[in-house]
Design a protein around this motif. Structure first.
Motif, PDB file in Angstrom:
ATOM      1  N   TYR A 166       0.825  -1.208   0.000  1.00 48.89           N
ATOM      2  CA  TYR A 166       0.000   0.000   0.000  1.00 48.89           C
ATOM      3  C   TYR A 166       0.863   1.263   0.000  1.00 48.89           C
ATOM      4  O   TYR A 166       0.500   2.273  -0.621  1.00 48.89           O
ATOM      5  N   ARG A 167       2.001   1.211   0.676  1.00 46.36           N
ATOM      6  CA  ARG A 167       2.903   2.368   0.645  1.00 46.36           C
ATOM      7  C   ARG A 167       3.469   2.570  -0.762  1.00 46.36           C
ATOM      8  O   ARG A 167       3.590   3.700  -1.236  1.00 46.36           O
ATOM      9  N   GLU A 168       3.799   1.475  -1.448  1.00 43.71           N
ATOM     10  CA  GLU A 168       4.289   1.588  -2.825  1.00 43.71           C
ATOM     11  C   GLU A 168       3.210   2.154  -3.747  1.00 43.71           C
ATOM     12  O   GLU A 168       3.494   2.989  -4.609  1.00 43.71           O
ATOM     13  N   ALA A 169       1.975   1.696  -3.552  1.00 48.06           N
ATOM     14  CA  ALA A 169       0.865   2.200  -4.366  1.00 48.06           C
ATOM     15  C   ALA A 169       0.648   3.694  -4.115  1.00 48.06           C
ATOM     16  O   ALA A 169       0.394   4.466  -5.052  1.00 48.06           O
ATOM     17  N   ALA A 170       0.766   4.111  -2.857  1.00 45.03           N
ATOM     18  CA  ALA A 170       0.584   5.527  -2.520  1.00 45.03           C
ATOM     19  C   ALA A 170       1.654   6.391  -3.187  1.00 45.03           C
ATOM     20  O   ALA A 170       1.365   7.493  -3.683  1.00 45.03           O
ATOM     21  N   VAL A 171       2.892   5.894  -3.208  1.00 51.23           N
ATOM     22  CA  VAL A 171       3.976   6.628  -3.870  1.00 51.23           C
ATOM     23  C   VAL A 171       3.670   6.782  -5.358  1.00 51.23           C
ATOM     24  O   VAL A 171       3.843   7.867  -5.942  1.00 51.23           O
ATOM     25  N   GLU A 172       3.196   5.721  -5.990  1.00 51.56           N
ATOM     26  CA  GLU A 172       2.838   5.785  -7.418  1.00 51.56           C
ATOM     27  C   GLU A 172       1.750   6.806  -7.672  1.00 51.56           C
ATOM     28  O   GLU A 172       1.820   7.609  -8.613  1.00 51.56           O
ATOM     29  N   ILE A 173       0.709   6.784  -6.837  1.00 50.69           N
ATOM     30  CA  ILE A 173      -0.417   7.716  -7.013  1.00 50.69           C
ATOM     31  C   ILE A 173       0.064   9.154  -6.846  1.00 50.69           C
ATOM     32  O   ILE A 173      -0.290  10.044  -7.629  1.00 50.69           O
ATOM     33  N   ALA A 174       0.887   9.399  -5.829  1.00 51.36           N
ATOM     34  CA  ALA A 174       1.389  10.750  -5.583  1.00 51.36           C
ATOM     35  C   ALA A 174       2.254  11.229  -6.744  1.00 51.36           C
ATOM     36  O   ALA A 174       2.142  12.383  -7.191  1.00 51.36           O
ATOM     37  N   ARG A 175       3.120  10.360  -7.252  1.00 53.46           N
ATOM     38  CA  ARG A 175       4.009  10.762  -8.343  1.00 53.46           C
ATOM     39  C   ARG A 175       3.253  10.956  -9.649  1.00 53.46           C
ATOM     40  O   ARG A 175       3.597  11.844 -10.437  1.00 53.46           O
ATOM     41  N   ARG A 176       2.234  10.160  -9.872  1.00 60.97           N
ATOM     42  CA  ARG A 176       1.396  10.363 -11.060  1.00 60.97           C
ATOM     43  C   ARG A 176       0.746  11.736 -11.016  1.00 60.97           C
ATOM     44  O   ARG A 176       0.669  12.436 -12.019  1.00 60.97           O
TER      45      ARG A 176
END
Length: 293
Positions: free
Chosen positions: A273-283
Motif C-alpha cells: 500500500y505504501r508503494e501504491a501511494a507513492v505511485e499515485i502521488a508521483r502520477r
C-alpha cells in the motif's frame, strides 16, 4: 538458503529499504478521488483507508469521506461513528459544514475522517426530495477546501450506484477502482465504466478513471496472473505497477480499529500500500507539471 520463502523475504526487505528513501512533494490543488466498485468484497474500503494512511505517512494531509452506511472506513481509522456522532449524513441532509464533523484519526496528525453513521442508510431516500441532490457533497467539500489545506480527499463509496455514489462521482475528479485478482474480477466493470461516462456527460465533465489497483493478488496461482495480465492489457495507463497481495494482516487490522500500516507496518500488505501511494502521488505530480506547461 535459496528457497522461495527466503527470496520472498529478501525481496520484501529490499522494498522496505527502498521506501525509506522515497521523497514526494505535494503541491497544487487538492486531489479528490472516489474509490468505487459496484462489486462487493474487492477491498474497496480497505484500499481507501490504507492508501489514505500511506499518503499521510508520506507527508500529505488527507481527508477520508466515509459514504458507506456500514461505516467500515470510520472503524478502520479509529474514529467515533455511533448514531449520535455528527456525520456525513448531517452534511448531506441538513447542510452542516464538513468542518463540523471531521475528526482526526489517532494514526496520524495528517489523517482526518468525515465519519459515516447508521443514519446514512436512509439518506438515499431523503436525498430524493433535496434541492440539487446530486451536488450536495461537492458543494460541501468545495466550501471546506476553501478554508482548509488538504492534499487528498478520498471518498469511500457504498457498493451500489445510488445517490450516495452519484454524489461521490460528482464531487470527485478522479475514480480509483480496486479490482480483485479472481475469476469474477471484471464482472460489472463495464457497467461501472458506463456509469462514469454518464456522470461525465450529465453532471461532472472533469471526472475520469485515473487509477486501477489490483488487490487480493496471489502470485502462486495462474488465475491471479491471468486476471492481472488481462486488466493491464485493457487499461495499461491506469493500472498501478504495485499490486496488493492477499494478506491475513490486511484483513485483521480493522478489527483493532487500525489500518494495516499501523497494525503491522513491516508486513507485505503495508509495504504494497505504501508503494501504491507513492505511485499515485508521483502520477499526480506529473499531471500537475503537464498542466503548467
Amino acid at each position: 538458503m535459496d528457497t522461495p520463502l527466503a527470496r520472498e523475504l529478501a525481496d520484501l526487505s529490499s522494498r522496505r529499504r527502498a521506501l525509506q528513501d522515497v521523497k514526494v512533494e505535494f503541491e497544487g490543488d487538492p486531489r479528490v478521488l472516489t474509490v468505487s466498485n459496484q462489486k462487493g468484497g474487492v477491498g474497496k474500503t480497505t484500499t481507501a483507508v490504507n492508501l489514505a494512511s500511506a499518503l499521510a505517512g508520506l507527508g500529505a494531509k488527507v481527508l477520508v469521506v466515509d459514504l458507506d452506511p456500514q461505516g467500515n472506513a470510520s472503524t478502520a481509522l479509529g474514529v467515533a461513528h455511533s448514531a449520535e456522532t455528527p456525520s456525513v449524513y448531517d452534511v448531506l441532509i441538513d447542510d452542516v459544514p464538513v468542518a463540523d464533523i471531521v475528526q482526526q484519526s489517532p494514526e496520524s496528525p495528517n489523517l482526518y475522517c468525515a465519519p459515516s453513521t447508521i443514519h446514512l442508510a436512509g439518506a438515499e431516500i431523503e436525498l430524493v426530495s433535496q434541492v440539487a441532490r446530486e451536488f450536495r457533497l461537492r458543494r460541501a467539500l468545495e466550501e471546506y477546501l476553501r478554508d482548509t489545506a488538504m492534499d487528498f480527499v478520498i471518498i469511500d463509496c457504498p457498493p451500489s450506484l445510488g445517490l450516495l455514489t452519484i454524489n461521490a462521482f460528482t464531487a470527485a475528479s478522479e475514480v480509483l477502482i480496486p479490482i480483485q485478482c479472481e475469476y469474477y474480477a471484471l464482472e460489472g466493470l463495464s457497467q461501472l465504466l458506463g456509469s462514469i461516462q454518464m456522470i461525465q456527460k450529465h453532471l461532472n465533465p472533469e471526472l475520469h478513471l485515473s487509477t486501477i489497483l489490483l488487490t487480493m493478488y496471489d502470485g502462486r496461482t495462474r488465475l491471479a496472473q491471468q486476471v492481472a495480465d488481462e486488466v493491464r492489457t485493457h487499461f495499461s495507463e491506469q493500472v498501478l505497477e504495485s499490486v496488493i497481495p492477499r494478506s491475513v494482516r490486511v484483513s485483521e487490522a480493522p478489527s483493532f480499529g487500525q489500518t494495516v500500516l499501523a497494525y503491522d507496518p513491516t508486513s507485505a500488505g503495508a509495504v504494497a500500500y505504501r508503494e501504491a501511494a507513492v505511485e499515485i502521488a508521483r502520477r499526480g505530480s506529473r499531471i500537475a507539471q503537464k498542466k503548467e506547461k
